[in-house]
Design an enzyme around this catalytic site. Sequence first.
Site, mmCIF file in Angstrom:
data_model
loop_
_atom_site.group_PDB
_atom_site.id
_atom_site.type_symbol
_atom_site.label_atom_id
_atom_site.label_comp_id
_atom_site.label_asym_id
_atom_site.label_seq_id
_atom_site.Cartn_x
_atom_site.Cartn_y
_atom_site.Cartn_z
ATOM 1 N N GLU A 174 37.277 42.863 38.498
ATOM 2 C CA GLU A 174 36.953 42.403 39.841
ATOM 3 C C GLU A 174 37.513 40.994 39.940
ATOM 4 O OE1 GLU A 174 34.228 40.009 41.950
ATOM 5 O OE2 GLU A 174 32.790 41.464 41.123
ATOM 6 N N CYS B 263 32.001 35.770 44.703
ATOM 7 C CA CYS B 263 33.147 36.666 44.954
ATOM 8 C C CYS B 263 33.151 37.096 46.410
ATOM 9 C CB CYS B 263 33.069 37.930 44.113
ATOM 10 S SG CYS B 263 32.158 37.787 42.599
#
Lengths: 540, 540
Positions: free
Chosen positions: A271, A308
């Site tokens: 990720e 994120c």
Amino acid sequence: MSVLFPSGPVGAMVIGGESVVGTGEEIRSADPRTGAALDPGYPAASAGHLERACALAEQAFPVFRATTAEQRAGFLERIADLLEERRDLLVERAHTETALPAARLTGEVGRTSGQLRLFAAELRAGTWQGARIDPAQPSRGPLPRADIRQRRIPLGPVAVFGASNFPLAFSTAGGDTASALAAGCPVVVKAHQAHLGTAELVARTIAAAAADTGMPQGVFSQLVGNGTEVGARLVGDRRIRAVGFTGSRKGGLAIAATAAARPVPIPVYAEMSSINPVLLLPAALASRGAELGAAFAGSLTLGAGQFCTNPGLVLAVEGPGLAAFISAAADAVAADAGATMLTMDIAGHYAAAGDALAARDGVDELARGGRPGSSACGRARLLTVDGARFAADPRLQAEVFGATSLLVRCADTSELTAAVETLEGQLTATVHADEADHSLAAELLPLLEERAGRILFDGWPTGVEVGHAMVHGGPFPATTDPRSTSVGTLAIERFLRPVAYQDVPTALLPAEVRDENPLGVWRRLDGEPSRDALAVDSAD
Amino acid sequence: MSVLFPSGPVGAMVIGGESVVGTGEEIRSADPRTGAALDPGYPAASAGHLERACALAEQAFPVFRATTAEQRAGFLERIADLLEERRDLLVERAHTETALPAARLTGEVGRTSGQLRLFAAELRAGTWQGARIDPAQPSRGPLPRADIRQRRIPLGPVAVFGASNFPLAFSTAGGDTASALAAGCPVVVKAHQAHLGTAELVARTIAAAAADTGMPQGVFSQLVGNGTEVGARLVGDRRIRAVGFTGSRKGGLAIAATAAARPVPIPVYAEMSSINPVLLLPAALASRGAELGAAFAGSLTLGAGQFCTNPGLVLAVEGPGLAAFISAAADAVAADAGATMLTMDIAGHYAAAGDALAARDGVDELARGGRPGSSACGRARLLTVDGARFAADPRLQAEVFGATSLLVRCADTSELTAAVETLEGQLTATVHADEADHSLAAELLPLLEERAGRILFDGWPTGVEVGHAMVHGGPFPATTDPRSTSVGTLAIERFLRPVAYQDVPTALLPAEVRDENPLGVWRRLDGEPSRDALAVDSAD
């Protein structure tokens, strides 16, 4: 050295249940408020330490994967219990290493233990096995049909690389570790060098839980290393069968390249990078521009923007309410006191990436927040550009990890659509829409689905619920594998693969695919979901 | 040019529903019995043809993925109907191009249409959507829980590379195409150059079915090209989002490397190389050695051994029955008349790979079959080596595509276990075991699970059932992605990815995750599988 939980970190790794001090170059985490290196020092893993961690993981694998789902659920719950018992010590150390507020870190302990408990529940729910049975049809013509059954088995030892911004929930005992252990995969963590002490305390907690619940010695290890050497060797090790990673695009791509170049390539779940576009549709903007501006700034500056899912991009159409949005957002950003970021490196990259974005043609600064008096200082920043320029300059999509966002002012909805069409893959896409915006939203929705893992309306992307339906993933470069999520119960599927059993004698069949369904799992019987036993007359 | 079905192939590609003759170098398939080039010639695709096929696929994607599962099921069933209508023409052409017997090809048409119908049924079954709903919990503390729902959406246009050995079931309208279309992904096929005429007839059939059922123009195209250029450009095209491939290890690895080097990497499902070990356990060998030998030779020589699941390796323990097995197998191999292989190239590679295997230290030849009087001649061959040598020489695991197998004679069961531990990834692993062998089989089973996608007892690996529980896949190098299968309904998941919807207004939600469950699909409601509507009191 015993794994008994110490009063604080001692500078050790965990290898196969034992506390082991490395023999390589010593590294230290630092207090980001002062830049001062913290005790203890962590000598890095030698090649021998890595070899031993991988060898033990390989040895543990057949034993660990043969444990029952109930046994692994007990292991995960024991980790959760021990993390909660040790909450204060964890929060104190993590606060020193990351400068994240104690309240946030206290919540993160709960999120981490809650995640472990959710995977324990998922193990018991009996769907993750993916069991399927196509019973034999001995009298079928022209050829009889064999008895074929399917279940999922774990891939093997998994390497996990934790994230700087979640020292607990996305690190040593975070979602990657929890889902890999749930699947039956031993885990070897490379400790994040920004929070070595927290990592050590958590690793010892996992080791203690493994011992308490009778798990095999090599089920969990954690190694320490500076830079990329230990990590690259770990990803390249033949015994590692998958990788979980949360971090930078550069780091994720390097790991994916190493994994693809192995004699036997392995899946990488990295990720990496997302700017999380927020679309402000005209009616919503007109009806609540100022309110949206203030709320946006709150999401942007939360935790110094170190998520994120931080909203790094806002797309809006010129019209009523946009001025109010800008004014409220700019005021809030200007009033923001700034915050200490996770590390001096991160603060340095943040400032440089923000400056690079601000220096692109056509980009103007709308507001800049205060400068905290710390070593790793992060100042909030709001930039703006017009829609035509945005669509023409892919570098305006570069992620700035921290509290900087770019507001794109589109001349009309077709310019908004064109901007959306240029977007790279994202973890999230957010839409603010009043009822009058719904037909426009309906047109945009398919474009957003193709570009994001999660679409949310009338909220903010920060804050990722841990549940069954969550997707924390998305098309490249948000992740290296859009078919998966790193948060939520679906994450377990990353570490499993299907195996079919054809005419295997009953005594040798795995329990989840035996006729009588002794585990009570969900199965597809000739395609139809059921928890029933297989009717005797359909067996051969 | 119309897509109306002609009386035979005319040398054309299919691009977006239209029959298009290429403008590049002309290539031809050959009759493998004589080596004679066949009419018509096929001029290869230009860069412009490839561009047009990909552009049309991209345009078709949003329209195609918005079709209902019922509409796509109708499209697949129409392809199946038309293939059956045209069976005789397809069989005749495929027989000329491949030398496979007409009876086998007739069966393959049925397998191909049956596979399409199975995916139609799977679309209607309502499990492939992977729907999940975690209802909002507005009063949860400390923070309310948002409403989060999940479903799967298709990845985008898929490139498919067909197999030489299944001109129908693994080619233009084969499993990769069927599962990609079922998922809602447009397909661009690179026609296999060994059966260009069959590929053309099938491509026109798909185009006709697409027109009949109102599918968008770019939902299917098929390109022709010599060597690797068109294929590499197709895999590298930014609009292609996944690849299905069945063929050689070299070809699969080249495609995987091209896909990994793209600016945006994409998943590659390449089914490549497997030698399909068959384990003969002592009691089974003692009780029925001769019978096993004869049956093994039948599986080995079936279809000139040109199956991905051909038993290229037999592992047996020295003892009673092994001599009888060898004698029966060697007699049957020696008596085999040989067969024409699919192409002269394949026959050449077969002979060379067999010679290379036979020339390794310690390898002896037990039997060799007859030489047919055709251009692409394949002779059956049985080789042998001892277990210690096998475990020490990885090159003895090289696949020989065709009717050659290597019998490994192990001194005892621990040498058998050691041999199994050295095995690369496989599509299948077969065990012949009597009841007295079950404790040994139970020890071997976990080793086989880690190395194969399908484990079968007391049968032969050739013959892959198309159903819900089948796995035709396995660890590298059997495939590039062990998390999937290329046969059976699970294959649809290769072309889907999950998307989460957070607080999305009901009017904008996809039907499969609406409260009332209008499609009647299976969903996980707070984790629990159900086809029920969502209870009103748990909605927010």
